[in-house]
Design a protein around this motif. Sequence first.
Motif, mmCIF file in Angstrom:
data_model
loop_
_atom_site.group_PDB
_atom_site.id
_atom_site.type_symbol
_atom_site.label_atom_id
_atom_site.label_comp_id
_atom_site.label_asym_id
_atom_site.label_seq_id
_atom_site.Cartn_x
_atom_site.Cartn_y
_atom_site.Cartn_z
ATOM 1 N N GLY A 131 0.701 -1.206 -0.128
ATOM 2 C CA GLY A 131 0.005 -0.138 -0.052
ATOM 3 C C GLY A 131 0.738 1.366 0.091
ATOM 4 O O GLY A 131 0.427 2.172 -0.700
ATOM 5 N N PHE A 132 1.885 1.302 0.772
ATOM 6 C CA PHE A 132 2.836 2.579 0.835
ATOM 7 C C PHE A 132 3.331 3.008 -0.483
ATOM 8 O O PHE A 132 3.480 4.018 -0.963
ATOM 9 N N GLY A 133 3.909 1.679 -1.141
ATOM 10 C CA GLY A 133 4.563 1.780 -2.406
ATOM 11 C C GLY A 133 3.587 2.469 -3.483
ATOM 12 O O GLY A 133 3.904 2.991 -4.193
ATOM 13 N N VAL A 134 2.348 1.670 -3.396
ATOM 14 C CA VAL A 134 1.368 2.290 -4.423
ATOM 15 C C VAL A 134 0.986 3.558 -4.168
ATOM 16 O O VAL A 134 0.901 4.478 -5.342
ATOM 17 N N LEU A 135 0.751 4.038 -2.959
ATOM 18 C CA LEU A 135 0.376 5.608 -2.650
ATOM 19 C C LEU A 135 1.545 6.447 -3.178
ATOM 20 O O LEU A 135 1.464 7.389 -3.460
ATOM 21 N N SER A 136 2.992 5.811 -2.841
ATOM 22 C CA SER A 136 3.955 6.971 -3.166
ATOM 23 C C SER A 136 3.982 7.048 -4.703
ATOM 24 O O SER A 136 4.357 8.198 -4.952
ATOM 25 N N ALA A 137 3.659 6.242 -5.354
ATOM 26 C CA ALA A 137 3.701 6.292 -6.896
ATOM 27 C C ALA A 137 2.817 7.317 -7.271
ATOM 28 O O ALA A 137 2.948 8.315 -8.105
ATOM 29 N N PHE A 138 1.592 7.237 -6.613
ATOM 30 C CA PHE A 138 0.529 8.480 -6.854
ATOM 31 C C PHE A 138 0.903 9.841 -6.538
ATOM 32 O O PHE A 138 0.851 10.698 -7.190
ATOM 33 N N GLN A 139 1.679 9.522 -5.132
ATOM 34 C CA GLN A 139 2.075 11.148 -4.891
ATOM 35 C C GLN A 139 3.211 11.675 -5.760
ATOM 36 O O GLN A 139 3.147 12.826 -5.891
ATOM 37 N N ASP A 140 4.314 10.787 -6.005
ATOM 38 C CA ASP A 140 5.121 11.359 -7.073
ATOM 39 C C ASP A 140 4.490 11.817 -8.187
ATOM 40 O O ASP A 140 5.181 12.842 -9.045
ATOM 41 N N ALA A 141 3.526 11.258 -8.767
ATOM 42 C CA ALA A 141 2.897 11.670 -9.954
ATOM 43 C C ALA A 141 1.740 12.863 -9.905
ATOM 44 O O ALA A 141 1.386 13.414 -10.726
ATOM 45 N N GLY A 142 1.863 13.467 -8.571
ATOM 46 C CA GLY A 142 1.147 14.504 -8.193
ATOM 47 C C GLY A 142 -0.280 14.295 -8.227
ATOM 48 O O GLY A 142 -1.464 15.002 -8.678
ATOM 49 N N LYS A 143 -0.737 13.032 -8.142
ATOM 50 C CA LYS A 143 -2.023 12.445 -8.158
ATOM 51 C C LYS A 143 -2.521 11.743 -7.003
ATOM 52 O O LYS A 143 -1.729 11.157 -6.312
ATOM 53 N N LEU A 144 -3.904 11.274 -6.737
ATOM 54 C CA LEU A 144 -4.386 10.563 -5.838
ATOM 55 C C LEU A 144 -5.610 9.868 -6.090
ATOM 56 O O LEU A 144 -6.326 10.263 -7.038
ATOM 57 N N PRO A 145 -5.736 8.666 -5.857
ATOM 58 C CA PRO A 145 -6.978 7.809 -6.261
ATOM 59 C C PRO A 145 -7.925 8.217 -5.159
ATOM 60 O O PRO A 145 -7.383 8.925 -4.157
ATOM 61 N N LYS A 146 -9.217 8.272 -5.378
ATOM 62 C CA LYS A 146 -10.254 8.487 -4.322
ATOM 63 C C LYS A 146 -10.162 7.711 -3.172
ATOM 64 O O LYS A 146 -10.398 8.125 -2.114
ATOM 65 N N VAL A 147 -9.666 6.468 -3.490
ATOM 66 C CA VAL A 147 -9.823 5.382 -2.280
ATOM 67 C C VAL A 147 -8.821 4.285 -2.743
ATOM 68 O O VAL A 147 -8.576 3.846 -3.716
#
Length: 362
Positions: A242-258
């Motif tokens: 989960g942390f790795g997945v979230l980090s990828a979104f954060q690095d791309a300047g994006k977030l999933p809704k959930v």
Amino acid sequence: MKRKGTKLIALALVVLLMSMTLLAGCGSSKTDESNGQGDVSNDLPTVGISTGSSGTSWRNIMIDALDEVGKEYLDAGKIANYKIVNNVNNGDATEQANIIRDFISEGVDIILVNPNSPDALNGVIKEAQDAGILVLAFDATVTAPDVVNVTLDHYVWNVKNVDFICKTVGKGTVIQVYGLDGHPANNERIKATEDVLKKYPDIKMIASTSGGWDQTKAKEVTTQIIGSGQQIDGAITQDSMGFGVLSAFQDAGKLPKVMFGDPGTAFFKEWKKLRDAGADFKACAQPNPPGIGGTGFRIALNLYNGMEFKDDVLKDGTYYYEVSSFYTDENFDEAWEMLKDKPDDYLLSEIMPQDKVDELFK
């Protein structure tokens, strides 16, 4: 003549006593070769443990749990020794079978195995059982007969996660970053994802790939998916990623809704920052306790010592460990209180206490 006869009798007695001592020293260390149960009052068991893989936070905590219970039993004089052997090639069933064969040749009394395949180990498990060794599988399950499996119901576990994500998304797209290809636990979780998605026809799965239960790999594959430019509303993943997945979104300047998040310090730190910033982001987290290995160790020793399960404990030869906690924004603070002072790689876990394990038995 009388003295000479006395000497001869004494000599005969010495020879007889020496012979009896030698014979006693050559006896078997097991009193029941058919089921691996020795006379524990005189003969403590040796335990061989095959973990299947190592190197991830979850696996390392699992190994620590096995070590914790092993040392507890050593100190209490309940086992003679224990040995933990990790695969060199993580997830490889052939290597794991060879590790089990080494345990057989070493003459262990109990084998604990976190199996890399539900059926590829069945042959070597039978070899162990034929040698009078008690075999127990933990975390994942095997189809070999007469083996107790100690695990979560990984299907039910992931149904809860995916259903929360789908309800939150409502309509849109999701990705899935799953665990080790072919691993029994991962197979059950993928099936759960597929079944839940059938109930949500307005949600489309646009990518599904392995993150190997590894944060770095999970981040890499998620980065590749994000790079496709497609809209991603939800991220279905598993513990240790989960942390790795979230980090990828954060690095791309994006977030999933959930998304599903690790029930551990690193993920909860980021989740808290997003909550405090009022981000449009939700998550759920459910422990998959690494301590399941320690729980399996306790159950195996009870079985070795001749204890029998109560009638309603096993389901098709498997004991399903129940996880009672499930974290969302509603009870975030409860988990954060347990995690806030822990190192980043800490994960919420539990080992069933000995008295609770004993309650499973008659």
